[in-house]
Design a protein around this motif. Structure first.
Motif, mmCIF file in Angstrom:
data_model
loop_
_atom_site.group_PDB
_atom_site.id
_atom_site.type_symbol
_atom_site.label_atom_id
_atom_site.label_comp_id
_atom_site.label_asym_id
_atom_site.label_seq_id
_atom_site.Cartn_x
_atom_site.Cartn_y
_atom_site.Cartn_z
ATOM 1 N N ILE A 66 -6.867 -78.658 -26.722
ATOM 2 C CA ILE A 66 -8.108 -78.225 -26.084
ATOM 3 C C ILE A 66 -9.122 -77.799 -27.141
ATOM 4 N N ARG A 67 -8.696 -77.078 -28.138
ATOM 5 C CA ARG A 67 -9.605 -76.641 -29.202
ATOM 6 C C ARG A 67 -10.152 -77.854 -29.955
ATOM 7 N N GLU A 68 -9.303 -78.832 -30.216
ATOM 8 C CA GLU A 68 -9.736 -80.036 -30.920
ATOM 9 C C GLU A 68 -10.728 -80.833 -30.067
ATOM 10 N N GLU A 69 -10.453 -80.930 -28.771
ATOM 11 C CA GLU A 69 -11.376 -81.631 -27.876
ATOM 12 C C GLU A 69 -12.719 -80.914 -27.814
ATOM 13 N N THR A 70 -12.679 -79.592 -27.780
ATOM 14 C CA THR A 70 -13.912 -78.804 -27.749
ATOM 15 C C THR A 70 -14.703 -79.018 -29.032
ATOM 16 N N ALA A 71 -14.011 -78.998 -30.176
ATOM 17 C CA ALA A 71 -14.691 -79.201 -31.458
ATOM 18 C C ALA A 71 -15.350 -80.574 -31.494
ATOM 19 N N ARG A 72 -14.629 -81.601 -31.068
ATOM 20 C CA ARG A 72 -15.208 -82.948 -31.080
ATOM 21 C C ARG A 72 -16.438 -83.017 -30.162
ATOM 22 N N SER A 73 -16.330 -82.433 -28.984
ATOM 23 C CA SER A 73 -17.440 -82.442 -28.047
ATOM 24 C C SER A 73 -18.668 -81.750 -28.644
ATOM 25 N N LEU A 74 -18.463 -80.597 -29.269
ATOM 26 C CA LEU A 74 -19.572 -79.871 -29.887
ATOM 27 C C LEU A 74 -20.185 -80.681 -31.026
ATOM 28 N N LEU A 75 -19.341 -81.308 -31.847
ATOM 29 C CA LEU A 75 -19.850 -82.118 -32.957
ATOM 30 C C LEU A 75 -20.620 -83.333 -32.441
ATOM 31 N N GLU A 76 -20.123 -83.949 -31.378
ATOM 32 C CA GLU A 76 -20.835 -85.096 -30.790
ATOM 33 C C GLU A 76 -22.208 -84.670 -30.281
ATOM 34 N N GLN A 77 -22.270 -83.500 -29.629
ATOM 35 C CA GLN A 77 -23.546 -82.994 -29.123
ATOM 36 C C GLN A 77 -24.540 -82.733 -30.249
ATOM 37 N N GLU A 78 -24.029 -82.412 -31.438
ATOM 38 C CA GLU A 78 -24.884 -82.140 -32.593
ATOM 39 C C GLU A 78 -25.283 -83.418 -33.333
ATOM 40 N N GLY A 79 -24.715 -84.553 -32.921
ATOM 41 C CA GLY A 79 -25.054 -85.815 -33.560
ATOM 42 C C GLY A 79 -24.217 -86.150 -34.779
ATOM 43 N N THR A 80 -23.080 -85.511 -34.934
ATOM 44 C CA THR A 80 -22.193 -85.795 -36.055
ATOM 45 C C THR A 80 -21.678 -87.225 -35.944
ATOM 46 N N SER A 81 -21.582 -87.907 -37.073
ATOM 47 C CA SER A 81 -21.125 -89.297 -37.112
ATOM 48 C C SER A 81 -19.599 -89.365 -37.166
ATOM 49 N N PHE A 82 -19.022 -90.258 -36.346
ATOM 50 C CA PHE A 82 -17.571 -90.439 -36.304
ATOM 51 C C PHE A 82 -17.196 -91.861 -36.678
ATOM 52 N N LEU A 83 -16.001 -92.004 -37.215
ATOM 53 C CA LEU A 83 -15.421 -93.318 -37.490
ATOM 54 C C LEU A 83 -14.752 -93.826 -36.220
ATOM 55 N N LEU A 84 -14.417 -95.100 -36.191
ATOM 56 C CA LEU A 84 -13.768 -95.683 -35.008
ATOM 57 C C LEU A 84 -12.424 -95.044 -34.696
ATOM 58 N N ASP A 85 -11.732 -94.520 -35.703
ATOM 59 C CA ASP A 85 -10.416 -93.902 -35.466
ATOM 60 C C ASP A 85 -10.507 -92.444 -35.012
ATOM 61 N N GLY A 86 -11.726 -91.940 -34.794
ATOM 62 C CA GLY A 86 -11.902 -90.594 -34.256
ATOM 63 C C GLY A 86 -12.150 -89.515 -35.290
ATOM 64 N N ARG A 87 -12.054 -89.843 -36.566
ATOM 65 C CA ARG A 87 -12.321 -88.853 -37.605
ATOM 66 C C ARG A 87 -13.824 -88.753 -37.851
ATOM 67 N N VAL A 88 -14.256 -87.603 -38.336
ATOM 68 C CA VAL A 88 -15.647 -87.432 -38.733
ATOM 69 C C VAL A 88 -15.900 -88.337 -39.932
ATOM 70 N N ASN A 89 -17.045 -88.981 -39.947
ATOM 71 C CA ASN A 89 -17.430 -89.827 -41.075
ATOM 72 C C ASN A 89 -17.903 -88.911 -42.201
ATOM 73 N N MET A 90 -17.004 -88.615 -43.112
ATOM 74 C CA MET A 90 -17.308 -87.652 -44.170
ATOM 75 C C MET A 90 -18.367 -88.167 -45.138
ATOM 76 N N GLU A 91 -18.535 -89.458 -45.257
ATOM 77 C CA GLU A 91 -19.559 -90.007 -46.155
ATOM 78 C C GLU A 91 -20.967 -89.666 -45.654
ATOM 79 N N ILE A 92 -21.103 -89.535 -44.346
ATOM 80 C CA ILE A 92 -22.412 -89.269 -43.760
ATOM 81 C C ILE A 92 -22.584 -87.813 -43.345
ATOM 82 N N SER A 93 -21.532 -87.192 -42.855
ATOM 83 C CA SER A 93 -21.647 -85.885 -42.212
ATOM 84 C C SER A 93 -21.241 -84.699 -43.065
#
Length: 95
Positions: A66-93
């Motif tokens: 639940i905490r991980e899902e919440t974190a992803r949801s919050l990051l998505e709302q902020e416009g954070t870039s993700f890779l296709l495998d679900g990880r944050v795109n560290m090169e961009i974000s």
């Protein structure tokens, strides 16, 4: 206290961006203390952007699904870039 220093760094992470546990440890002059940063994050005050701290490879971690899902949801709302495998795109974000 090291935890207080960690929380000060977390408070500075801009919206849509992330830092890794290791980056935070490095900023604080303790580059081998990523795990200690992780322990601190388990006690991070809710008013801080706790969701902006991820693993070095962009994996979102937490104490449970639940905490991980919440974190992803919050990051998505902020416009954070993700890779296709679900990880944050560290090169961009990553600051």
């Amino acid at each position: 206290m090291f935890y207080e220093e960690i929380f000060k760094v977390v408070a500075t992470i801009p919206e849509g961006m992330v830092m890794s546990y290791g980056q935070i440890a490095g900023v604080l002059g303790r580059p081998r203390s990523a795990r200690e940063v992780g322990r601190a994050m388990a006690h991070c005050p809710q008013n801080l952007p706790w969701h902006r701290v991820v693993m070095a490879d962009g994996t979102i971690t937490g104490t449970g699904g639940i905490r991980e899902e919440t974190a992803r949801s919050l990051l998505e709302q902020e416009g954070t870039s993700f890779l296709l495998d679900g990880r944050v795109n560290m090169e961009i974000s990553q600051i």
